[in-house]
Structure formats: structure tokens, C-alpha cells
Design an enzyme around this catalytic site. Structure first.
Site, PDB file in Angstrom:
ATOM      1  N   GLU A   1       2.724  53.279  53.058  1.00 25.63           N
ATOM      2  CA  GLU A   1       3.784  52.378  52.589  1.00 25.63           C
ATOM      3  C   GLU A   1       5.164  52.722  53.140  1.00 25.63           C
ATOM      4  OE1 GLU A   1       1.442  53.682  50.736  1.00 25.63           O
ATOM      5  OE2 GLU A   1       0.494  52.133  49.517  1.00 25.63           O
TER       6      GLU A   1
ATOM      7  N   PHE B   1      -3.177  53.770  34.470  1.00 22.62           N
ATOM      8  CA  PHE B   1      -3.586  54.117  35.821  1.00 22.62           C
ATOM      9  C   PHE B   1      -2.624  53.495  36.842  1.00 22.62           C
ATOM     10  CE2 PHE B   1      -6.123  53.104  39.667  1.00 22.62           C
ATOM     11  CZ  PHE B   1      -6.279  54.415  40.104  1.00 22.62           C
ATOM     12  N   GLN B   2      -2.162  54.305  37.763  1.00 17.21           N
ATOM     13  CA  GLN B   2      -1.203  53.888  38.805  1.00 17.21           C
ATOM     14  C   GLN B   2       0.070  53.284  38.232  1.00 17.21           C
ATOM     15  OE1 GLN B   2      -3.363  51.662  41.885  1.00 17.21           O
ATOM     16  NE2 GLN B   2      -3.702  53.604  42.940  1.00 17.21           N
TER      17      GLN B   2
ATOM     18  N   LYS C   1       1.234  42.959  36.747  1.00 17.51           N
ATOM     19  CA  LYS C   1       0.096  42.192  37.262  1.00 17.51           C
ATOM     20  C   LYS C   1      -0.118  40.878  36.504  1.00 17.51           C
ATOM     21  CE  LYS C   1      -4.627  42.653  38.882  1.00 17.51           C
ATOM     22  NZ  LYS C   1      -5.808  43.504  39.027  1.00 17.51           N
TER      23      LYS C   1
ATOM     24  N   MET D   1      16.433  70.477  66.541  1.00 19.88           N
ATOM     25  CA  MET D   1      17.737  70.602  65.894  1.00 19.88           C
ATOM     26  C   MET D   1      17.736  71.778  64.917  1.00 19.88           C
ATOM     27  SD  MET D   1      20.740  69.464  66.024  1.00 19.88           S
ATOM     28  CE  MET D   1      21.052  67.761  66.512  1.00 19.88           C
TER      29      MET D   1
END
Lengths: 163, 574
Positions: free
Chosen positions: B51, B113-114, B163, B482
Site C-alpha cells: 500500500e 479484525f483488521q 464496510k 549519505m
């Protein structure tokens, strides 16, 4: 310097956390905070007292104004204003102290709003300094619990904070 | 009247808003939306492999086009994986709309969940965020999200969508809202005329003026106006890293960019100037160095669309809150027909500037001798020649980023695409992907290093799926350059975790996806490899260029010093 900033903001979930989060995120401090809906139920009024030099206060007001939920704000300390805070305090009231508490409450124009055989619950309003002074006066007697609302305020005169 | 489910409203809204690509990754809470996208063919969804890449791809597109990039992720880990990309966009004021699935409303707060409170997680790194509370508000909330993301000072907006808001069974009236209004949001449309007059007076009277302009000129579409104003006045101009290309870099008046690794002449000019005209720049610490020693003799004009940027780190003498383009155009009309007060002083100023330029001319780095390892700088110079300066260049973060900015010359804005504020490693490759999908006829090159590339290299798979022909130039020094440079300078060359002993064979790795990879070690190889790379603009080619790991980026400002306090090479300093 201490500033009192009053904010009109959308009465929406998450709005308060954005304001409070801003102070934490940018390392500004919050001395007191109070918030409640206004006569317009879509708007809340939030009043925060904070301490900072002019540069910090300028940044605070600019960043607050940038929040999408903030509709309008005013730094009350920039002009004449009325500042009030309400405090409920439970003090010991036994023996000679019982009269002393009543007398001091009268002097401060406070009210005793609840009574038990051993304590008084006193309600007092005023600016933060007056409330501090009352607590100091009560200290020898014994302060058991303090509940303060935090500062609320409004400008003196014709100035109005509204949409 | 049209009745649509929440999910169909989202798909339809994106069509009506003219969104062509969205970047995302499906998951439980977003499945109704994915189903709606499946049943239409106008909005194309690009399936990334992580993502974070979705946000960077949307970000790259937004930087190149000026339009908001759109991301769709699921709840919980889908949303938290997007956080780095959201923060990247926030720091650089990039318009982006991130649609996050969320668990069903009645489960919120139950540690379902999630479930993650993504509104809370992203609060400090978004311009604003919304949570959908009823499906019927979807069109208006989405319109507000796009409006907020792309107006005023742009930034990312997160929309959290439980949802049940997208359930296919419940249908509501859909009307595309052409306009929205927010009573608390009114970005300024023009600067204060009195302040602009004051600024122009100072500009006309200045003896040692300099323009210092930033990303605000790019996002504000003000490059043309800026070029006009700067050329009318004949003043020198330096830009920030984010402002690169907003004034043509090949022009004599352009000093390059300024700050930590900015050009010697830019930093010298800033330090000695008597008037700094800052437009769309935010006096970031990588520019100012120690603010108490910043431009000691200069008055400061600061134009910015965001009032909170003005006088944040450096006090402005003439603050102007307004959009760059409008303010600059007003300045032009005030300058028209007027003469500067001290042309002889300006000529003297230019003599001094040319002197500074001359001092460092040809001394920026030591080119490699035959038989020596390639220098990273010469790779960028060769890249610039091979593409005639016309490519989109994206970068990751580190030495290669600074070399790309120093040695590739940009004539146009929106072409140098880099994570300036947040400094996000892993940004370059997915950003290039987002750009190439939208600009298929252009060469899009990700200049990267083996450290950064490994942070997002799973996107090779995405490029394979959609045939995305980006070019990847990997400046391979087998170390985090760097970090290593700082360790050389500040930690007696103790290279704590800045080198990599277990690099993959990039050639095999790239070939396993069916792409071409070329290994380059010498100048001769470089030339032919570049030719091969750009022969077909639709083909992904990976150039694995082995460069000298001992090389440092110079100039480099000395910590806590003024702008003119710089290390110029391993042995010289100002």
C-alpha cells in the site's frame, strides 16, 4: 504570557481531537480547556488558555485557523474581556473550622451547595486568580477535592464572536 | 433520480470527478468497493504490491500533473501501510485522496479484525479527514475531500469508509455535487495590495536582491509568471529542492538550488543579500541552516498561501498571504515601466556573483580516471545528456537524490519528483510508475540507490502486470551513501550499518520479472547502456551502475553555521 483563545468550531466528531492534537503535535501547552455546544447546535465553543511569547501565540492562532473544523477564533486577552471559571471544592468542616469555612465562602461570594456532618462542598466562580486565592485560604482547613471547569470568557462591549 | 449503493456511488463519483487511475490493494473491508470498480470500466485500478507504493504512485502522478492522486486501501494493515506515503504527501503539500475501508460501524471500537483508528493515526499528517456515517453522504464527502486536497495549500485527505456504508443491498439517491462549500474553509484568492506595493518598493530599491522560491510556485502554477518577473528585474534566483524547474535552470540568472547541499553561489548570494524575496518556500531548516545567522543583512519578503508558513522560522519584514501566481502577476503590473533605483549596485552585485560562480567552476568533483570506478556525478551528467534534459526524474533519498538535483538541469517545473520534506526512501520507483502510467510518451526515470530501491522493489511485479516502462538508474555503491558520508564526517568513519554485504544480483533479479538489466562499470559501458536504455520508451530497463562509494556530496553546510559556512570538498571549506 498567558492567553485565552476562544474558538467556534464545527460540532462534529473528531473536531476536539484535532484541536488538542495540534497543541501536542506542535509542542504548545494547554493550561485549561473547556468546550460545549453553543445556542447554534452545529457549533461548539472551545476556550483554551495557553502560555507563550508573541511568536508562539501567533503560530498557535494561525495553525488553529488552518484546521478545517475551526470556523472562527479570537484571542480574548488582546482586548478587555470577562474571564470566569467555576470550581467545586470539598473542604473539611469540623469544629471551629465549620464557621470559618462559611465566613470565608461569604467573603469570596461562594456558595455552600452540599453539606455533610464533616464537610462542605463549596461552589465558587470568578477568574482563575480568585479561585486560587480561595484555595489558598482553605488550605489550613483542609481541601479534600477540587473540580475546576477551566476558563471560559467573552469580550467586553459590543464585540461579538459569532458567524 | 438514480439509486446507487454506497460502493457504486464511490465508483460513479470517481468517474464523474474525472479520475482515470486509482492505486490500491483490496481487503475485507474494501471488497464492496472493489466489486463496484469491477463492474465499470472508466476508472482503472492499478494493483500495487504494497500500500505504501499506492500512495507514492498517486503522489508521483499528482506532482507531475497537479491533480489529486487517488488511493484505495482496506482497513487495518492496508491503511497503516499507506501512512508513510500520506506523510510524504503532507510534508510536500501534494494533493491526494486516500479512501480507506473500515470495519462495520457496529464493530468500531471493539478491536475487531483488521480494525485501526486510521483517522486518529493519520491526524497529524493530513490536511483533513472524514469518516462516512451514512451512505447518502458519500457524494458530498468525496467532493469535499477532492476540493480540500487540491485547493489552498494542497495536501492529503483521508476518507474512512466502514464496510456497511458500501453494502450492495442499500441504495440511495446519487447526484454528483458540482460544488461544495465549507463555511470554515476559504483559502485566500489574492494577496494584500498594500503589502504587495510595499514589497515592490523594496525590490526596486534593493542593491543586492535575490529571489528564493519553492514548491509553492510549482503547485501554484506560477512558473511562467515568476520567470517573467525575475527577467524583468534582472535579479538572481535560487530555488529550493522542491522548486527546481520553476525557473529554467540553464538561464544565467538561475543560481541553482540552495541549502544543505545547494550550490556554493546560491548560499553565498543568500548570505550577502540585502533583500530576500521568498515565494512559496517555507524557510525549512535544510535551507536556512542556523536561523539566528540566516541572511544577516537582508530584509525579507515572504509570499505564501499558508499564513502559518509566514514568520514560522524566520521573521518576515513584508509578509504577503496569497497564491503565488496572483501575487507575482500583481508584482509584474507594479514593476512595469519602472526602473530599478540602483542599476550600478545591481551590476556590482552580479560581478560578485559571477566571481563566486567562477571560484567553483570545474571544481565540483573529480571525474574518474580511466580504470577508476565511475563517479555518481558523471552518471547523472551522462543521463542528462542522453535525455536532453527532457525526462521526468524521480528519486529516492540520499546521495543519489542530491546528485540528481545537482547535475540534471531542469528547464520545466513538475519534472523533478522527489520527497523533499519527509525524505522517504522507497518513494522514487512507485512515483515513477504513477507518472509513466499517465505520461506513456515521456521518458520517466527513477534515479535511485541500492538501499532505497530495495525498500519498494516488489513493485517490479506491478510494472510487469501493467507493462509500465520506467527506467531505473541504480547508483550502486553498496552502501547507504549519505549515512556513510555523515559517519565519515562525524563518527571517524565508523560505518555503523551503512553498508550492505548481501546485495542481490540485480541483473538476475530484474530478469526474473522478464525485464532487461544492464551492469555498468566503465564510462564506455555507461554510454552504450544509456543508449540501449532509452531505445524503447515502453520497456522497463534497470541500469545497475557501480559507482565510487567514497564519494561525498558537496557543498555541504556546516551544522549550526550560517548559509555561507560550507564544506566544499573533503579538504576545502569556506
Amino acid at each position: 504570557m498567558r492567553h485565552i483563545i476562544s474558538i467556534l468550531m464545527e460540532n462534529e466528531p473528531g473536531a476536539l481531537s484535532r484541536v488538542v492534537g495540534l497543541f501536542a503535535q506542535r509542542n504548545y501547552n494547554i493550561e485549561t480547556l473547556n468546550v460545549a455546544p453553543t445556542d447554534d447546535p452545529t457549533l461548539s465553543r472551545l476556550t483554551v488558555t495557553t502560555i507563550g511569547d508573541d511568536r508562539v501565540i501567533e503560530q498557535i492562532t494561525k495553525h488553529l485557523n488552518k484546521l478545517i473544523d475551526v470556523v472562527k477564533l479570537v484571542d480574548l486577552t488582546e482586548g478587555n474581556h470577562i474571564e470566569r471559571e467555576l470550581m467545586l471544592v470539598k473542604v473539611k468542616a469540623l469544629g471551629a473550622a465549620r464557621d470559618e469555612v462559611k465566613r470565608t465562602a461569604d467573603i469570596f461570594r461562594a456558595q455552600i451547595v452540599d453539606v455533610t456532618p464533616s464537610l462542605y462542598t463549596v461552589q465558587i466562580t470568578g477568574d482563575a486568580g480568585k479561585l486560587d486565592a480561595f484555595l489558598q485560604a482553605m488550605a489550613p482547613v483542609g481541601v479534600l477535592e477540587v473540580a475546576r471547569t477551566g476558563v471560559s470568557g467573552i469580550a467586553r462591549g459590543d464585540k461579538v464572536l459569532s458567524l | 433520480m438514480e439509486l446507487l449503493s454506497g460502493a457504486d456511488m464511490i465508483a460513479r463519483f470517481l468517474q464523474d470527478e474525472g479520475v482515470e487511475y486509482i492505486y490500491g490493494y483490496p481487503g475485507g473491508a474494501a471488497l464492496h468497493i472493489y466489486d463496484a470498480l469491477f463492474r465499470q470500466d472508466k476508472v482503472k485500478h492499478i494493483l500495487v504490491r504494497h500500500e505504501q507504493a499506492a500512495t507514492h504512485a498517486a503522489d508521483g502522478y499528482a506532482r507531475a500533473s497537479g491533480k489529486p492522486g487517488v488511493v484505495l486501501v482496506t482497513s487495518g494493515p492496508g491503511a497503516t501501510n499507506a501512512v508513510t506515503g500520506i506523510a510524504t504527501a503532507y510534508m510536500d503539500s501534494i494533493p491526494m485522496v486516500v479512501l480507506c475501508g473500515q470495519v462495520m460501524s457496529h464493530l468500531i471500537g471493539d478491536d475487531a479484525f483488521q480494525e485501526t483508528d486510521i483517522i486518529g493515526v493519520t491526524r497529524p499528517i493530513v490536511k483533513h479527514s472524514f469518516s462516512i456515517r451514512h451512505p447518502s453522504e458519500i457524494p458530498e464527502v468525496l467532493k469535499k475531500a477532492f476540493y480540500l486536497a487540491s485547493t489552498g495549500r494542497p495536501g492529503p485527505v483521508v476518507v474512512d469508509i466502514p464496510k456497511d456504508m458500501t453494502a450492495p443491498t442499500e441504495r440511495y439517491e446519487y447526484v454528483y455535487p458540482k460544488k461544495v462549500k465549507l463555511r470554515s474553509y476559504n483559502p485566500v484568492t489574492r494577496g494584500h495590495t498594500g503589502q504587495i506595493k510595499k514589497a515592490v518598493e523594496l525590490m526596486l530599491k534593493a542593491k543586492r536582491p535575490v529571489f528564493y522560491t519553492g514548491g509553492g510556485v510549482v503547485t501554484g502554477n506560477a512558473s511562467e509568471a515568476l520567470t517573467d518577473l525575475v527577467q524583468r528585474l534582472g535579479f538572481p534566483i535560487t530555488t529550493t529542492l522542491m522548486g527546481i524547474g520553476s525557473y529554467p535552470q540553464g538561464d544565467r540568472q538561475c543560481l541553482g538550488w540552495l541549502g544543505m547541499h545547494g550550490s556554493y553561489e546560491s548560499n553565498m548570494v543568500m548570505h550577502h543579500s540585502d533583500l530576500v524575496i521568498a515565494i512559496g518556500a517555507r524557510f525549512d531548516d535544510r535551507v536556512t541552516n542556523n536561523t539566528s545567522k540566516f541572511c544577516p543583512t537582508a530584509k525579507i519578503i515572504h509570499v505564501d498561501i499558508d499564513p502559518s508558513s509566514v514568520s514560522k522560522t524566520v521573521r518576515a519584514d513584508v509578509p504577503i498571504v496569497g497564491p503565488a501566481q496572483g501575487v507575482i502577476n500583481e508584482m509584474i503590473s507594479l514593476v512595469q515601466g519602472k526602473e530599478i533605483a540602483h542599476p550600478e549596485a545591481l551590476a556590482e552585485w552580479w560581478e560578485k556573483i559571477d566571481g563566486w560562480r567562477e571560484e567553483r567552476h570545474g571544481k565540483l568533483y573529480e571525474p574518474s580516471q580511466p580504470g577508476e570506478q565511475l563517479k555518481p556525478q558523471e552518471v547523472i551528467e551522462a543521463l542528462y545528456k542522453a535525455t536532453r534534459g527532457e525526462a521526468f526524474i524521480t528519486t529516492d533519498v540520499g546521495q543519489h537524490q542530491m546528485f540528481a538535483a545537482q547535475y540534471y538541469k531542469f528547464a520545466k517545473p513538475n519534472r523533478f519528483i522527489t520527497s523533499g520534506g519527509l525524505g522517504t526512501m522507497g518513494f522514487g520507483f512507485p512515483a515513477a510508475m504513477g507518472i509513466k502510467l499517465n505520461y506513456p510518451d515521456d521518458q520517466v526515470i527513477c534515479v535511485t540507490g541500492e538501499g532505497s530501491f530495495q525498500m519498494m522493489m516488489q513493485e517490479l511485479s506491478t510494472c510487469k502486470q501493467y507493462g509500465v516502462g520506467v527506467k531505473i538508474v541504480n547508483l550502486n555503491n553498496a552502501s547507504l551513501g549519505m549515512v556513510r558520508q555523515w559517519q565519515d564526517l562525524n563518527y571517524k568513519s565508523r560505518h555503523a550499518h551503512s553498508y550492505m554485504e548481501s546485495l542481490p544480483d540485480f541483473q538476475k533479479l530484474i530478469e526474473s520479472y522478464g525485464f532487461t538489466a544492464l551492469r555498468v562499470e566503465t564510462k564506455e559501458e555507461l554510454e552504450s547502456a544509456l543508449e540501449r536504455t532509452f531505445a524503447d520508451k515502453d520497456e522497463l530497463v534497470f541500469l545497475d551502475v557501480y559507482v565510487d562509494p567514497r564519494e561525498h556530496v558537496y557543498p555541504m553546510q556546516v551544522p549550526l553555521g550560517s548559509m555561507r559556512d560550507m564544506l566544499l570538498s573533503k579538504t576545502e571549506r569556506t
